[in-house]
Design an enzyme around this catalytic site. Structure first.
Site, PDB file in Angstrom:
ATOM      1  N   ARG A 128      10.718  21.010  70.054  1.00 47.72           N
ATOM      2  CA  ARG A 128       9.422  20.930  70.729  1.00 47.72           C
ATOM      3  C   ARG A 128       8.311  20.833  69.689  1.00 47.72           C
ATOM      4  O   ARG A 128       8.271  21.617  68.740  1.00 47.72           O
ATOM      5  CB  ARG A 128       9.237  22.230  71.514  1.00 47.72           C
ATOM      6  CG  ARG A 128       8.766  22.086  72.915  1.00 47.72           C
ATOM      7  CD  ARG A 128       8.745  23.421  73.629  1.00 47.72           C
ATOM      8  NE  ARG A 128       8.147  24.518  72.879  1.00 47.72           N
ATOM      9  CZ  ARG A 128       7.432  25.501  73.414  1.00 47.72           C
ATOM     10  NH1 ARG A 128       7.203  25.495  74.713  1.00 47.72           N
ATOM     11  NH2 ARG A 128       6.958  26.483  72.694  1.00 47.72           N
ATOM     12  N   PHE A 181       8.938  28.823  82.997  1.00 43.88           N
ATOM     13  CA  PHE A 181       9.176  29.724  81.865  1.00 43.88           C
ATOM     14  C   PHE A 181       9.777  31.008  82.455  1.00 43.88           C
ATOM     15  O   PHE A 181       9.291  31.520  83.460  1.00 43.88           O
ATOM     16  CB  PHE A 181       7.842  30.013  81.161  1.00 43.88           C
ATOM     17  CG  PHE A 181       7.994  30.838  79.926  1.00 43.88           C
ATOM     18  CD1 PHE A 181       8.366  30.244  78.732  1.00 43.88           C
ATOM     19  CD2 PHE A 181       7.791  32.209  79.945  1.00 43.88           C
ATOM     20  CE1 PHE A 181       8.520  31.003  77.573  1.00 43.88           C
ATOM     21  CE2 PHE A 181       7.941  32.978  78.799  1.00 43.88           C
ATOM     22  CZ  PHE A 181       8.304  32.368  77.612  1.00 43.88           C
ATOM     23  N   ASP A 230       0.145  28.692  86.890  1.00 42.19           N
ATOM     24  CA  ASP A 230       0.267  29.200  85.529  1.00 42.19           C
ATOM     25  C   ASP A 230      -0.245  28.092  84.603  1.00 42.19           C
ATOM     26  O   ASP A 230       0.312  26.987  84.578  1.00 42.19           O
ATOM     27  CB  ASP A 230       1.746  29.538  85.248  1.00 42.19           C
ATOM     28  CG  ASP A 230       1.964  30.107  83.852  1.00 42.19           C
ATOM     29  OD1 ASP A 230       1.191  29.745  82.936  1.00 42.19           O
ATOM     30  OD2 ASP A 230       2.914  30.881  83.669  1.00 42.19           O
ATOM     31  N   TYR A 265      -3.098  32.678  73.579  1.00 45.21           N
ATOM     32  CA  TYR A 265      -2.639  32.586  72.185  1.00 45.21           C
ATOM     33  C   TYR A 265      -2.077  31.215  71.831  1.00 45.21           C
ATOM     34  O   TYR A 265      -1.681  30.992  70.698  1.00 45.21           O
ATOM     35  CB  TYR A 265      -1.604  33.684  71.873  1.00 45.21           C
ATOM     36  CG  TYR A 265      -0.524  33.846  72.921  1.00 45.21           C
ATOM     37  CD1 TYR A 265       0.475  32.908  73.085  1.00 45.21           C
ATOM     38  CD2 TYR A 265      -0.532  34.958  73.767  1.00 45.21           C
ATOM     39  CE1 TYR A 265       1.456  33.066  74.053  1.00 45.21           C
ATOM     40  CE2 TYR A 265       0.441  35.129  74.742  1.00 45.21           C
ATOM     41  CZ  TYR A 265       1.431  34.167  74.874  1.00 45.21           C
ATOM     42  OH  TYR A 265       2.390  34.327  75.844  1.00 45.21           O
ATOM     43  N   LYS A 266      -2.026  30.297  72.809  1.00 43.64           N
ATOM     44  CA  LYS A 266      -1.517  28.955  72.490  1.00 43.64           C
ATOM     45  C   LYS A 266      -2.701  28.055  72.122  1.00 43.64           C
ATOM     46  O   LYS A 266      -3.262  28.188  71.050  1.00 43.64           O
ATOM     47  CB  LYS A 266      -0.741  28.389  73.680  1.00 43.64           C
ATOM     48  CG  LYS A 266       0.460  29.226  74.122  1.00 43.64           C
ATOM     49  CD  LYS A 266       1.186  28.531  75.253  1.00 43.64           C
ATOM     50  CE  LYS A 266       2.174  29.448  75.960  1.00 43.64           C
ATOM     51  NZ  LYS A 266       3.312  29.822  75.140  1.00 43.64           N
TER      52      LYS A 266
HETATM   53  C1  LIG Z   1       4.430  29.163  81.239  1.00 44.45           C
HETATM   54  C2  LIG Z   1       4.423  30.486  80.560  1.00 44.45           C
HETATM   55  N1  LIG Z   1       4.148  31.598  81.262  1.00 44.45           N
HETATM   56  C3  LIG Z   1       4.126  32.808  80.661  1.00 44.45           C
HETATM   57  C4  LIG Z   1       4.391  32.922  79.300  1.00 44.45           C
HETATM   58  C5  LIG Z   1       4.418  34.219  78.565  1.00 44.45           C
HETATM   59  O1  LIG Z   1       3.935  35.318  79.158  1.00 44.45           O
HETATM   60  P1  LIG Z   1       3.401  36.524  78.258  1.00 44.45           P
HETATM   61  O2  LIG Z   1       2.047  36.124  77.755  1.00 44.45           O
HETATM   62  O3  LIG Z   1       3.389  37.674  79.157  1.00 44.45           O
HETATM   63  O4  LIG Z   1       4.353  36.697  77.114  1.00 44.45           O
HETATM   64  C6  LIG Z   1       4.677  31.796  78.547  1.00 44.45           C
HETATM   65  C7  LIG Z   1       4.934  31.945  77.099  1.00 44.45           C
HETATM   66  O5  LIG Z   1       5.181  31.037  76.367  1.00 44.45           O
HETATM   67  C8  LIG Z   1       4.699  30.548  79.189  1.00 44.45           C
HETATM   68  O6  LIG Z   1       4.999  29.455  78.505  1.00 44.45           O
END
Ligand SMILES: Cc1ncc(COP(=O)(O)O)c(C=O)c1O
Length: 394
Positions: free
Chosen positions: A366, A125, A194, A219-220
């Site tokens: 998606r 990402f 991550d 938040y997911k």
């Molecule tokens: C793999 C991954 N890392 C990081 C993030 C986003 O980071 P942040 O919470 O700082 O917006 C996302 C957002 O969809 C993501 O999919």
């Protein structure tokens, strides 16, 4: 068609997690397949936020800080810990994922003195890649992009840290955390994961696998709400040496002593930076209650079955009109990505028909399948809506 209807109905009737959908405040007319971007709200969240605003803030005013707010980042972290296989005292909720990736990378490079490369999943990402570049610049290291399956090609005695995603955000591909962590450690480097697309999806074993640092959003699949704060994991045995680059007063060993120089807190609190975002944090706290008594093995089993059923529906109803990008075997998270040259328009048209997924450029549709509230009937309705749309185009 009717055979698929009967299958969906049977699978829903026999779903051991089916009772959980009622815990979410969802519009029954909508098929919601974007919980991998923004989870749906558990019912208790609205009332809890109101209580926090009216009582904790409105009545207790600033007294709520010492009474309950200051320690909320660690307390809520303890609710996430079992979902990622972490013993108590190793997870704290703070800041955004991007900020935590920065803390994690710089902190991990400092745990690998003399080594000069940060290896990053080439299809990560974007935020992780951007932050890695900055972390590299500040630590005098360089970023080396890597294909996760080909880590052997890049790992060397120069590698300080490897940053990988357990589940790829675009394809839904699941990576082998155990094998990759072992390889990274064999090269003498630090493994940073991550977990944005895997937390709340499958059983995760950070302690057992010896992961060095991990971050993830809430938040997911954890349903914390828009912009709810992220988490960071640092195991006990590395905490004393973990020096993150944002030494705000929140991570100080005695924040209210107002000392003029920084001394990090002894435990995971050192991963904090500034004042916690209490309203979002306590919304997340309430949202996490839906996980009480939920067995992650059952969540994983349903996620695989749901995504598998959706792929079957796509095969049957859409044939070759779209390409299934997500692995068909077990190495996938709980999303299915389909490739079509007009993906962006199709996603907008599906949304107009109350089937909500999302689009990732240039050509991916998606669909996220959150096992706590998505049904097999939803999966079938989404595939059918897409098939109808394409059929109408002729
Ligand atoms: C793999 C991954 N890392 C990081 C993030 C986003 O980071 P942040 O919470 O700082 O917006 C996302 C957002 O969809 C993501 O999919």
């Amino acid at each position: 068609m009717t055979e698929l209807n009967a299958r969906a109905a049977k699978l829903d009737a026999e779903d051991p997690l089916g009772y959980l959908r009622a815990e979410f405040d969802l519009d029954p007319a909508v098929v919601y397949l974007d919980g991998n971007s923004l989870g749906a709200p558990p019912r208790q969240v609205a009332g809890r936020v109101e209580e926090v605003v009216r009582e904790q803030w409105g009545r207790r005013l600033i007294r709520s800080w010492p009474e309950r707010w200051w320690v909320a980042p660690e307390r809520v972290g303890e609710k996430i810990a079992p979902l990622v296989g972490a013993a108590p005292g190793q997870v704290v909720v703070a800041d955004s994922t991007s900020v935590n990736v920065f803390k994690a990378l710089v902190g991990a490079v400092r745990l690998a003195p003399g080594r000069r490369e940060i290896v990053v999943d080439a299809t990560t990402f974007p935020t992780d890649g951007y932050v890695a570049e900055s972390a590299a610049e500040l630590t005098g290291t360089m970023v080396v992009p890597a294909v996760v399956d080909e880590l052997d090609d890049v790992l060397s005695e120069r590698t300080a840290v490897v940053l990988l995603n357990q589940v790829d955000y675009k394809t839904g591909r699941l990576h082998d955390m155990a094998a990759a962590t072992e390889k990274i450690h064999a090269a003498g480097a630090r493994a940073v994961w991550d977990l944005c697309h895997s937390v709340g999806v499958l059983p995760i074993e950070l302690d057992a696998l010896g992961v060095d640092v991990a971050v993830g959003c809430t938040y997911k699949f954890l349903n914390g709400g828009p912009g709810s704060p992220a988490f960071i994991y640092v195991p006990h045995h590395l905490q004393a040496e973990f020096h993150q680059p944002l030494p705000g007063w929140g991570g100080h060993r005695d924040p209210f002593a107002m000392e003029s120089s920084y001394a990090p807190a002894p435990g995971i609190a050192r991963a904090r930076a500034g004042t916690p975002d209490i309203l979002s944090l306590l919304a997340l706290d309430a949202a996490l209650e839906v996980w009480d008594g939920v067995d992650m093995t059952a969540v994983r089993a349903k996620g695989l079955a749901l995504t598998g059923f959706f792929i079957e529906c796509v095969d049957e109803l859409l044939g070759r009109a779209v390409e299934v990008v997500t692995p068909r075997g077990e190495w996938r998270g709980h999303q299915v990505s389909l490739r079509h040259h007009d993906a962006s328009t199709l996603v907008a048209e599906l949304t107009a028909r109350d089937v909500i997924g999302d689009y990732r450029p240039p050509d991916v549709l998606r669909f996220g399948f959150a096992p706590l509230y998505v049904t097999y009937g939803d999966a079938l309705r989404a595939a059918r809506a897409l098939a109808d749309l394409l059929a109408e185009r002729g």
